[in-house]
Design a protein around this motif. Structure first.
Motif, PDB file in Angstrom:
ATOM      1  N   VAL A 123       5.256   1.385 -10.414  1.00 49.90           N
ATOM      2  CA  VAL A 123       4.117  -0.043  -9.327  1.00 49.90           C
ATOM      3  C   VAL A 123       5.139  -1.401  -9.905  1.00 49.90           C
ATOM      4  O   VAL A 123       4.136  -1.321 -10.838  1.00 49.90           O
ATOM      5  CB  VAL A 123       3.290  -0.588  -8.821  1.00 49.90           C
ATOM      6  CG1 VAL A 123       2.291  -1.018  -8.296  1.00 49.90           C
ATOM      7  CG2 VAL A 123       2.875   0.798  -8.604  1.00 49.90           C
ATOM      8  N   LEU A 134       4.047  -4.791 -11.435  1.00 51.39           N
ATOM      9  CA  LEU A 134       2.486  -5.219 -10.981  1.00 51.39           C
ATOM     10  C   LEU A 134       3.019  -6.548 -11.549  1.00 51.39           C
ATOM     11  O   LEU A 134       2.495  -6.178 -13.210  1.00 51.39           O
ATOM     12  CB  LEU A 134       1.169  -4.759 -11.402  1.00 51.39           C
ATOM     13  CG  LEU A 134       0.241  -4.955 -11.544  1.00 51.39           C
ATOM     14  CD1 LEU A 134      -0.253  -4.585  -9.712  1.00 51.39           C
ATOM     15  CD2 LEU A 134      -1.043  -3.816 -12.362  1.00 51.39           C
ATOM     16  N   LEU A 181      -3.282   3.706  -2.835  1.00 53.21           N
ATOM     17  CA  LEU A 181      -2.450   2.755  -4.237  1.00 53.21           C
ATOM     18  C   LEU A 181      -2.400   1.233  -2.949  1.00 53.21           C
ATOM     19  O   LEU A 181      -1.773   1.176  -2.377  1.00 53.21           O
ATOM     20  CB  LEU A 181      -0.873   3.014  -4.901  1.00 53.21           C
ATOM     21  CG  LEU A 181      -0.661   4.312  -5.482  1.00 53.21           C
ATOM     22  CD1 LEU A 181       0.482   4.345  -5.514  1.00 53.21           C
ATOM     23  CD2 LEU A 181      -2.248   4.277  -6.423  1.00 53.21           C
ATOM     24  N   THR A 182      -3.389   0.314  -3.550  1.00 51.78           N
ATOM     25  CA  THR A 182      -2.727  -0.539  -3.161  1.00 51.78           C
ATOM     26  C   THR A 182      -2.920  -1.849  -4.050  1.00 51.78           C
ATOM     27  O   THR A 182      -3.323  -1.706  -5.185  1.00 51.78           O
ATOM     28  CB  THR A 182      -4.635  -0.961  -2.379  1.00 51.78           C
ATOM     29  OG1 THR A 182      -4.810  -0.271  -0.830  1.00 51.78           O
ATOM     30  CG2 THR A 182      -4.448  -1.949  -1.353  1.00 51.78           C
ATOM     31  N   VAL A 183      -1.286  -2.537  -3.294  1.00 54.70           N
ATOM     32  CA  VAL A 183      -1.911  -3.937  -4.961  1.00 54.70           C
ATOM     33  C   VAL A 183      -2.237  -5.084  -3.774  1.00 54.70           C
ATOM     34  O   VAL A 183      -1.800  -5.464  -3.125  1.00 54.70           O
ATOM     35  CB  VAL A 183      -0.020  -4.613  -5.077  1.00 54.70           C
ATOM     36  CG1 VAL A 183       0.222  -5.628  -6.003  1.00 54.70           C
ATOM     37  CG2 VAL A 183       0.110  -2.959  -5.625  1.00 54.70           C
ATOM     38  N   GLN A 220      -1.845  -9.644 -10.616  1.00 60.87           N
ATOM     39  CA  GLN A 220      -1.621  -8.894  -9.206  1.00 60.87           C
ATOM     40  C   GLN A 220      -2.751  -7.760  -9.693  1.00 60.87           C
ATOM     41  O   GLN A 220      -3.417  -7.394 -10.768  1.00 60.87           O
ATOM     42  CB  GLN A 220      -0.749  -8.086  -8.944  1.00 60.87           C
ATOM     43  CG  GLN A 220       0.168  -9.262  -8.541  1.00 60.87           C
ATOM     44  CD  GLN A 220       2.048  -9.448  -7.394  1.00 60.87           C
ATOM     45  OE1 GLN A 220       1.896  -7.853  -8.083  1.00 60.87           O
ATOM     46  NE2 GLN A 220       2.000  -9.764  -7.433  1.00 60.87           N
ATOM     47  N   LEU A 269      -4.427  -3.521  -9.277  1.00 57.81           N
ATOM     48  CA  LEU A 269      -3.670  -1.798  -8.894  1.00 57.81           C
ATOM     49  C   LEU A 269      -4.806  -1.550  -8.308  1.00 57.81           C
ATOM     50  O   LEU A 269      -5.366  -1.559  -9.428  1.00 57.81           O
ATOM     51  CB  LEU A 269      -2.994  -1.976  -9.682  1.00 57.81           C
ATOM     52  CG  LEU A 269      -2.549  -0.312  -8.786  1.00 57.81           C
ATOM     53  CD1 LEU A 269      -1.886  -0.005  -7.889  1.00 57.81           C
ATOM     54  CD2 LEU A 269      -1.623   0.680 -10.187  1.00 57.81           C
ATOM     55  N   ARG A 270      -4.890  -1.159  -7.135  1.00 55.78           N
ATOM     56  CA  ARG A 270      -6.474  -0.656  -7.363  1.00 55.78           C
ATOM     57  C   ARG A 270      -6.322   0.985  -6.795  1.00 55.78           C
ATOM     58  O   ARG A 270      -4.870   1.711  -6.258  1.00 55.78           O
ATOM     59  CB  ARG A 270      -6.980  -0.528  -6.065  1.00 55.78           C
ATOM     60  CG  ARG A 270      -8.255  -0.363  -5.530  1.00 55.78           C
ATOM     61  CD  ARG A 270      -9.021  -0.624  -4.036  1.00 55.78           C
ATOM     62  NE  ARG A 270      -9.760  -1.215  -4.683  1.00 55.78           N
ATOM     63  CZ  ARG A 270     -11.019  -1.903  -3.709  1.00 55.78           C
ATOM     64  NH1 ARG A 270     -10.564  -2.056  -2.297  1.00 55.78           N
ATOM     65  NH2 ARG A 270     -11.143  -2.753  -4.201  1.00 55.78           N
ATOM     66  N   ILE A 271      -6.459   2.229  -6.822  1.00 57.30           N
ATOM     67  CA  ILE A 271      -6.409   2.763  -7.343  1.00 57.30           C
ATOM     68  C   ILE A 271      -7.683   4.095  -6.937  1.00 57.30           C
ATOM     69  O   ILE A 271      -8.708   3.640  -7.050  1.00 57.30           O
ATOM     70  CB  ILE A 271      -6.136   3.544  -8.874  1.00 57.30           C
ATOM     71  CG1 ILE A 271      -4.774   3.132  -8.812  1.00 57.30           C
ATOM     72  CG2 ILE A 271      -5.456   5.385  -9.089  1.00 57.30           C
ATOM     73  CD1 ILE A 271      -4.558   3.276 -11.069  1.00 57.30           C
ATOM     74  N   GLU A 323       0.693  -1.119  -0.052  1.00 59.93           N
ATOM     75  CA  GLU A 323      -0.057  -0.606   0.143  1.00 59.93           C
ATOM     76  C   GLU A 323       0.780   0.645  -0.228  1.00 59.93           C
ATOM     77  O   GLU A 323       1.894   1.540   0.239  1.00 59.93           O
ATOM     78  CB  GLU A 323      -0.587   0.059   1.103  1.00 59.93           C
ATOM     79  CG  GLU A 323      -1.790  -1.172   1.420  1.00 59.93           C
ATOM     80  CD  GLU A 323      -3.032  -1.035   2.641  1.00 59.93           C
ATOM     81  OE1 GLU A 323      -4.129  -0.902   2.708  1.00 59.93           O
ATOM     82  OE2 GLU A 323      -2.448  -0.833   3.779  1.00 59.93           O
ATOM     83  N   CYS A 327       1.854   2.388 -18.857  1.00 59.41           N
ATOM     84  CA  CYS A 327       1.789   1.183 -18.054  1.00 59.41           C
ATOM     85  C   CYS A 327       2.641   0.500 -19.035  1.00 59.41           C
ATOM     86  O   CYS A 327       2.373   0.869 -20.504  1.00 59.41           O
ATOM     87  CB  CYS A 327       0.220   0.531 -17.913  1.00 59.41           C
ATOM     88  SG  CYS A 327       0.710  -1.352 -17.892  1.00 59.41           S
ATOM     89  N   ASP A 330      -9.997  -1.116 -10.036  1.00 57.99           N
ATOM     90  CA  ASP A 330      -9.290  -2.055  -9.910  1.00 57.99           C
ATOM     91  C   ASP A 330      -8.606  -2.138 -11.242  1.00 57.99           C
ATOM     92  O   ASP A 330      -9.344  -2.949 -12.684  1.00 57.99           O
ATOM     93  CB  ASP A 330      -9.656  -3.324  -9.186  1.00 57.99           C
ATOM     94  CG  ASP A 330     -10.324  -2.211  -7.882  1.00 57.99           C
ATOM     95  OD1 ASP A 330      -9.845  -1.204  -7.314  1.00 57.99           O
ATOM     96  OD2 ASP A 330     -10.804  -3.364  -7.057  1.00 57.99           O
TER      97      ASP A 330
END
Ligand SMILES: [Zn+2]
Length: 312
Positions: free
Chosen positions: A20, A22, A198-200, A26, A28-30, A9, A43, A167
């Protein structure tokens, strides 16, 4: 989904971005922290930065405002789905506008020093050895845009709330780079800059089954198929004296094909033939086929293609 395992996070502060890693599988939540903030996004294929997200193909396939259920595509000749938008709670994103830049703020507003997405992206990407020239056209999350009748793109107010999120599920290993958009003098983020979370996550089996199958086609090429697979290490362009043109599909061979149409298809052909193409039946048929393809491509048509004798 609450049973997803959190891998990492961050909170991105205004004026910053984050590269990040990824990996395939996986997510990635933005996510909005305070709401009302636009995020620019680049990306790249993690193992070959020359393959990256291509806004042109993405908007052709999914429209100007890709949302839940859309793929993020790479450019020809690879044309692979790199990411899948698994969830989008607000539903407004943009692939029309380029990233904002220092030039924009100086030329339009007279600010010779101002936060801007290009410089933030370049600095975040530098962590992985990329240069400012490598920043590509931006996928703009939470950015509300419209196209006017005279063909101009405009920015409208966004109304995201804390917790609104997109997501992005990686289908291949990528370097994902979101940044807090630096525009505080536009409607993009409602005239102020706010942090973004950000959360992965590790995707679950249920997440993976949401992704529609994407076919692997013969025409998708990789560097091993390129006549010139070498990435230029120098900046100047000089002619290769040993170059001999080998264009794909040349010489072009034209074959006559017989086509069988149903009565309904023949009537459709008649409707476009005389007013537009006169006696040119071939052009009129190609127009009908194009219309069918366009509808199918955009997911608007249920019916199948006209029956064409021979190969197409
Ligand atoms: Zn920006």
């Amino acid at each position: 989904m609450s049973d997803r395992k959190v891998l990492s996070e961050w909170v991105m502060q205004p004026g910053t971005g984050k590269a990040v890693e990824l990996l395939a599988g996986q997510i990635l939540r933005i996510e909005q922290v305070e709401g009302l903030q636009c995020v620019d996004f680049n990306c790249f294929n993690l193992h070959d930065y020359k393959e990256f997200m291509h806004c042109g193909r993405t908007r052709t396939v999914h429209g100007f405002n890709p949302s839940k259920g859309a793929f993020m595509w790479s450019a020809p000749p690879r044309e692979r789905a790199l990411l899948y938008i698994l969830d989008d709670t607000y539903g407004r994103n943009d692939v029309l506008f380029p990233r904002c830049s220092a030039y924009v703020y100086e030329s339009a507003y007279g600010f010779d020093a101002h936060t801007n997405c290009h410089d933030i992206q370049a600095e975040a990407q530098r962590e992985y050895g990329l240069t400012p020239d490598d920043v590509h056209d931006s996928f703009n999350l939470f950015m509300c845009t419209e196209v006017t009748l005279d063909g101009r793109a405009t920015i409208t107010r966004q109304e995201t709330k804390p917790g609104d999120h997109v997501d992005l599920l990686a289908l291949v290993d990528v370097l994902a780079i979101p940044n807090v958009c630096g525009a505080d003098v536009m409607r993009t983020s409602n005239f102020s800059l706010k942090p973004i979370k950000l959360t992965v996550f590790e995707a679950t089996d249920a997440d993976m089954t949401c992704v529609p199958k994407v076919p692997v086609l013969k025409s998708q090429r990789t560097p091993k198929d390129f006549r010139n697979p070498t990435i230029k290490p120098d900046r100047a362009l000089t002619r290769d004296p040993s170059y001999v043109a080998q264009f794909t599909n040349v010489p072009i061979v034209v074959e006559e094909l017989s086509v069988t149409l149903s009565e309904e298809e023949a009537a459709t052909l008649d409707r476009v033939r005389l007013p537009v193409y006169g006696a040119d039946d071939g052009a009129a048929l190609r127009d009908v086929l194009f219309t069918w393809w366009e509808q199918r491509f955009l997911g608007a048509a249920e019916s199948g293609a006209p029956d064409i004798g021979g190969k197409t």
